[in-house]
Motif scaffolding. Sequence first.
Motif, short mmCIF file in Angstrom:
data_model
loop_
_atom_site.label_atom_id
_atom_site.label_comp_id
_atom_site.label_asym_id
_atom_site.label_seq_id
_atom_site.Cartn_x
_atom_site.Cartn_y
_atom_site.Cartn_z
N ASN A 1 -60.36 2.97 42.90
CA ASN A 1 -61.81 3.06 42.68
C ASN A 1 -62.18 2.21 41.46
OD1 ASN A 1 -62.51 5.53 44.60
ND2 ASN A 1 -60.69 6.10 43.44
N LEU A 2 -62.09 0.89 41.61
CA LEU A 2 -62.24 -0.01 40.46
C LEU A 2 -63.67 -0.10 39.93
CD1 LEU A 2 -59.80 -2.86 41.58
CD2 LEU A 2 -59.41 -1.09 39.86
N ASP A 3 -64.63 0.41 40.68
CA ASP A 3 -66.02 0.42 40.21
C ASP A 3 -66.41 1.75 39.56
OD1 ASP A 3 -66.48 -2.19 41.11
OD2 ASP A 3 -66.97 -1.50 43.13
N SER A 4 -65.42 2.57 39.24
CA SER A 4 -65.67 3.89 38.68
C SER A 4 -65.71 3.86 37.16
CB SER A 4 -64.58 4.86 39.13
OG SER A 4 -64.47 4.90 40.54
N ILE A 5 -66.03 5.00 36.58
CA ILE A 5 -65.90 5.23 35.15
C ILE A 5 -65.04 6.48 34.98
CG2 ILE A 5 -68.02 6.63 34.99
CD1 ILE A 5 -68.43 5.37 32.19
N VAL A 6 -64.21 6.48 33.95
CA VAL A 6 -63.35 7.63 33.68
C VAL A 6 -63.95 8.44 32.54
CG1 VAL A 6 -61.03 8.43 33.12
CG2 VAL A 6 -61.32 6.34 34.44
N ILE A 7 -63.99 9.76 32.72
CA ILE A 7 -64.66 10.66 31.77
C ILE A 7 -63.65 11.64 31.21
CG2 ILE A 7 -66.48 12.40 31.50
CD1 ILE A 7 -67.64 11.07 34.17
N ARG A 8 -63.55 11.69 29.89
CA ARG A 8 -62.78 12.75 29.24
C ARG A 8 -63.73 13.93 29.01
NH1 ARG A 8 -58.61 11.54 25.81
NH2 ARG A 8 -58.77 13.73 25.21
N TYR A 9 -63.35 15.09 29.51
CA TYR A 9 -64.24 16.25 29.41
C TYR A 9 -63.69 17.35 28.51
CZ TYR A 9 -61.15 18.03 33.11
OH TYR A 9 -60.06 18.42 33.84
N SER A 10 -62.60 17.06 27.81
CA SER A 10 -62.06 18.01 26.83
C SER A 10 -61.08 17.26 25.94
CB SER A 10 -61.35 19.19 27.52
OG SER A 10 -60.23 18.74 28.25
N GLY A 11 -60.70 17.90 24.83
CA GLY A 11 -59.72 17.31 23.93
C GLY A 11 -60.26 16.12 23.18
N GLY A 12 -59.37 15.31 22.66
CA GLY A 12 -59.79 14.16 21.88
C GLY A 12 -58.65 13.22 21.60
N HIS B 1 -57.63 31.22 27.82
CA HIS B 1 -56.64 31.76 28.75
C HIS B 1 -55.19 31.57 28.33
CE1 HIS B 1 -59.96 32.44 31.47
NE2 HIS B 1 -60.31 31.17 31.39
N GLY B 2 -54.94 30.74 27.32
CA GLY B 2 -53.58 30.59 26.84
C GLY B 2 -53.15 31.80 26.02
N VAL B 3 -51.89 31.79 25.59
CA VAL B 3 -51.37 32.90 24.78
C VAL B 3 -51.69 32.59 23.31
CG1 VAL B 3 -49.33 34.22 24.11
CG2 VAL B 3 -49.52 33.33 26.44
N PHE B 4 -52.69 33.30 22.79
CA PHE B 4 -53.15 33.08 21.41
C PHE B 4 -52.06 33.53 20.43
CE2 PHE B 4 -55.67 33.88 17.63
CZ PHE B 4 -56.53 32.79 17.62
N PRO B 5 -51.84 32.83 19.30
CA PRO B 5 -52.67 31.75 18.75
C PRO B 5 -52.22 30.35 19.13
CG PRO B 5 -51.09 32.43 17.10
CD PRO B 5 -50.83 33.29 18.31
N ASN B 6 -51.21 30.23 20.02
CA ASN B 6 -50.67 28.91 20.34
C ASN B 6 -51.47 28.27 21.47
OD1 ASN B 6 -47.95 30.86 19.86
ND2 ASN B 6 -48.21 29.10 18.51
N VAL B 7 -52.74 28.00 21.19
CA VAL B 7 -53.64 27.39 22.17
C VAL B 7 -54.32 26.19 21.53
CG1 VAL B 7 -54.04 29.58 23.36
CG2 VAL B 7 -55.57 28.90 21.49
N THR B 8 -55.06 25.47 22.33
CA THR B 8 -55.85 24.36 21.81
C THR B 8 -57.32 24.78 21.75
OG1 THR B 8 -56.31 21.99 22.06
CG2 THR B 8 -56.28 23.31 24.07
N PHE B 9 -58.09 24.14 20.85
CA PHE B 9 -59.52 24.45 20.74
C PHE B 9 -60.30 23.71 21.81
CE2 PHE B 9 -58.38 26.03 16.57
CZ PHE B 9 -59.30 27.04 16.34
N ALA B 10 -60.06 24.03 23.06
CA ALA B 10 -60.74 23.33 24.15
C ALA B 10 -60.64 24.16 25.43
CB ALA B 10 -60.12 21.94 24.37
#
Length: 356
Positions: free
Chosen positions: A28-39, A218-227
């Motif tokens: 899909n070379l005419d697409s755009i890629v979107i990051r919707y979490s993290g950084g 939903h992860g096992v706190f505190p070993n989760v990510t802020f996302a």
Amino acid sequence: MKTAQIIIGLGFGDEGKGITTDFLASQNLDSIVIRYSGGQQAAHTVLIDDKKHIHSSFCSGALRGLPSYFSEHCTIHPSLLLNEKEELEKLNGNITIYIHPLAKVTTPFDVISNRKNMKNLEHGTCGKGVGATMKRHESAYKLFAIDLISPKEMLLEKLKSIASYYGFEASEELNQLVDHFLYSVETLDWKICGYDYLKSFNHLIFEGSQGILLDMDHGVFPNVTFAHTTSKNAHEICDFLEIEDREMYYITRNYATRHGNGWMSDEQELKLQNNEHETCVYNDYQKELRFGRLDYKLLNYALILDGAYGKSSQKNIVITCLDQYLEKFEVEKLTIQFDALYGSYSPFSKDFKKLS
């Protein structure tokens, strides 16, 4: 009719979201890629012929030639963004990146706090300031992408207040980091725009970060990510754009991995092969990459959980690293029915195969 493909990691990250994004981008070379979490803590590896790039501040379609978009749910670090832009330019990748006005900005103060906070080190951190940035944004000391195109005097005042928030005092090391941060802000060509811009594309590829088992809810706190590492944010953006045709791509390696501290099911040493291109290696913050056999109960947990966040027109599963670990993937143990099963037999997306 507009369509969307949503890529989700089913584990603790490092499942193969980069190679899957590149595979879909190649179709899909005419697409755009979107990051919707993290950084900027992402490390999504793409190999095309003799070119290799690890995508962090750009989406994993950039080496293929697709533009990137970072949503309001992401963090950006101007200094790291500039460094990666220069790397991509050398590889003739696409350095066009659009950023939502409300994306959160990581400062040098966030990075230092992340690396020196003992709780962060115990709970797990990539050392790139993402967790500290998200935590700071729960306070009054916020810095958004839109602030990067505000008058410089206003930006400086906000940076001073963030330094005071952390209790930092001036030092030579800190001054150098801040100077490079400001240089990056002035050097980069900022394309700050809301979701309406995405309406100019008929096909969108949503690239996830980390994996469902690290989700902040939903992860096992505190070993989760802020996302939110489920498809939650992607579905919300699709709702805004009124995209009904949503195809899911759920990703897992043929074995389990975890990079960083925290609980892991059935952890054990595995004898792997053909993993010379592994980019998830030892670092001072996450230590060694950990391994284990697949836990199908966990896979089913993640799949059922993610299905609660939105409807899709098609569900696919992708098994990566089939060339590294020869144990048969037992798709019959999954309780979710899939429209297609894909397998990856090398670190190159050209070796993706549709298995059924």
